[in-house]
Design an enzyme around this catalytic site. Sequence first.
Site, PDB file in Angstrom:
ATOM      1  N   GLY A   1       0.893  -0.785  -0.210  1.00  0.00           N
ATOM      2  CA  GLY A   1       0.437   0.074  -0.065  1.00  0.00           C
ATOM      3  C   GLY A   1       1.260   1.380  -0.208  1.00  0.00           C
ATOM      4  O   GLY A   1       2.240   1.543   0.399  1.00  0.00           O
TER       5      GLY A   1
ATOM      6  N   GLN B   1       3.490  10.025   1.417  1.00  0.00           N
ATOM      7  CA  GLN B   1       4.364   9.056   1.367  1.00  0.00           C
ATOM      8  C   GLN B   1       4.941   9.678   0.233  1.00  0.00           C
ATOM      9  O   GLN B   1       6.407   9.105  -0.160  1.00  0.00           O
ATOM     10  CB  GLN B   1       4.060   7.855   1.462  1.00  0.00           C
ATOM     11  CG  GLN B   1       3.127   7.374   2.815  1.00  0.00           C
ATOM     12  CD  GLN B   1       3.291   5.632   2.548  1.00  0.00           C
ATOM     13  OE1 GLN B   1       2.642   5.571   2.471  1.00  0.00           O
ATOM     14  NE2 GLN B   1       4.433   5.244   3.029  1.00  0.00           N
TER      15      GLN B   1
ATOM     16  N   CYS C   1       6.056  -0.108   6.787  1.00  0.00           N
ATOM     17  CA  CYS C   1       5.622   0.760   6.433  1.00  0.00           C
ATOM     18  C   CYS C   1       6.926   1.626   5.518  1.00  0.00           C
ATOM     19  O   CYS C   1       8.038   1.460   5.593  1.00  0.00           O
ATOM     20  CB  CYS C   1       5.255   2.234   7.167  1.00  0.00           C
ATOM     21  SG  CYS C   1       4.804   3.905   6.854  1.00  0.00           S
ATOM     22  N   LEU C   2       6.352   1.581   4.241  1.00  0.00           N
ATOM     23  CA  LEU C   2       7.417   2.073   3.106  1.00  0.00           C
ATOM     24  C   LEU C   2       8.023   3.616   3.291  1.00  0.00           C
ATOM     25  O   LEU C   2       9.047   3.715   2.596  1.00  0.00           O
ATOM     26  CB  LEU C   2       6.834   2.106   2.068  1.00  0.00           C
ATOM     27  CG  LEU C   2       6.065   0.534   1.175  1.00  0.00           C
ATOM     28  CD1 LEU C   2       5.776   1.759  -0.390  1.00  0.00           C
ATOM     29  CD2 LEU C   2       7.420  -0.283   0.970  1.00  0.00           C
TER      30      LEU C   2
ATOM     31  N   HIS D   1      -4.392   0.954   8.003  1.00  0.00           N
ATOM     32  CA  HIS D   1      -3.474   1.869   7.318  1.00  0.00           C
ATOM     33  C   HIS D   1      -3.391   2.810   6.904  1.00  0.00           C
ATOM     34  O   HIS D   1      -2.449   3.716   7.211  1.00  0.00           O
ATOM     35  CB  HIS D   1      -2.224   0.230   7.643  1.00  0.00           C
ATOM     36  CG  HIS D   1      -0.430   1.153   7.314  1.00  0.00           C
ATOM     37  ND1 HIS D   1       0.588   0.304   8.138  1.00  0.00           N
ATOM     38  CD2 HIS D   1      -0.315   2.484   6.830  1.00  0.00           C
ATOM     39  CE1 HIS D   1       1.574   1.472   7.999  1.00  0.00           C
ATOM     40  NE2 HIS D   1       1.157   1.673   6.721  1.00  0.00           N
ATOM     41  N   GLU D   2      -3.652   3.040   5.453  1.00  0.00           N
ATOM     42  CA  GLU D   2      -3.309   3.704   4.282  1.00  0.00           C
ATOM     43  C   GLU D   2      -4.630   4.900   4.772  1.00  0.00           C
ATOM     44  O   GLU D   2      -3.829   6.203   4.691  1.00  0.00           O
ATOM     45  CB  GLU D   2      -3.195   3.215   2.932  1.00  0.00           C
ATOM     46  CG  GLU D   2      -2.668   1.900   3.378  1.00  0.00           C
ATOM     47  CD  GLU D   2      -1.057   3.007   2.816  1.00  0.00           C
ATOM     48  OE1 GLU D   2      -1.055   4.002   2.649  1.00  0.00           O
ATOM     49  OE2 GLU D   2      -0.572   1.530   2.891  1.00  0.00           O
TER      50      GLU D   2
END
Length: 162
Positions: free
Chosen positions: A44, A49, A88-89, A130-131
């Site tokens: 995601g 981000q 998380c990225l 989360h997103e």
Amino acid sequence: MLDIVTLGDEVLREQVDEITDVNGEIADLAQNMISAMYHGDGVGLAAPQVGLLKSMFVCHVNGDQPRVFINPQIIGTSQELLPYEEGCLSIPGMYGDVIRPATVTVQAVNEQGKPFKLDAEGLLARVVQHEIDHLKGVLFIDHLDDKQRERLLKVYSKKMRK
Ligand code: NI
């Protein structure tokens, strides 16, 4: 390729704006976000981000198709809560158990401007929550208890200094 911002960048802590016009530019952005998500090996990715304060995210969990959510709203959650290890990225290499509702119903618009409603369960429900947090400036580490978060941040900052 879109650059993914990491923890410490203030943009991750801001509120997004609604997208009022789902045009070709937004559809292109969604495609580029999907590419960046695949490139980062994530499931995601939310607009903040990639440095954009827009209400949208993309996701693609195993066994599903890539999905685009514009102006998403959670309109229902299960009573049942589940822990699941999240990453998380924007906080690469770090993971922590977060407790969230097991299933959610989400309402959004797709990249063609078409409204849809989705009952999400399993990993998809997890990623959606989360997103959507990202769109409010919330990160998964905010859901950990103080001790867990401190430990994670300590390891992360050590890692980042290398
Ligand atoms: Ni994330």
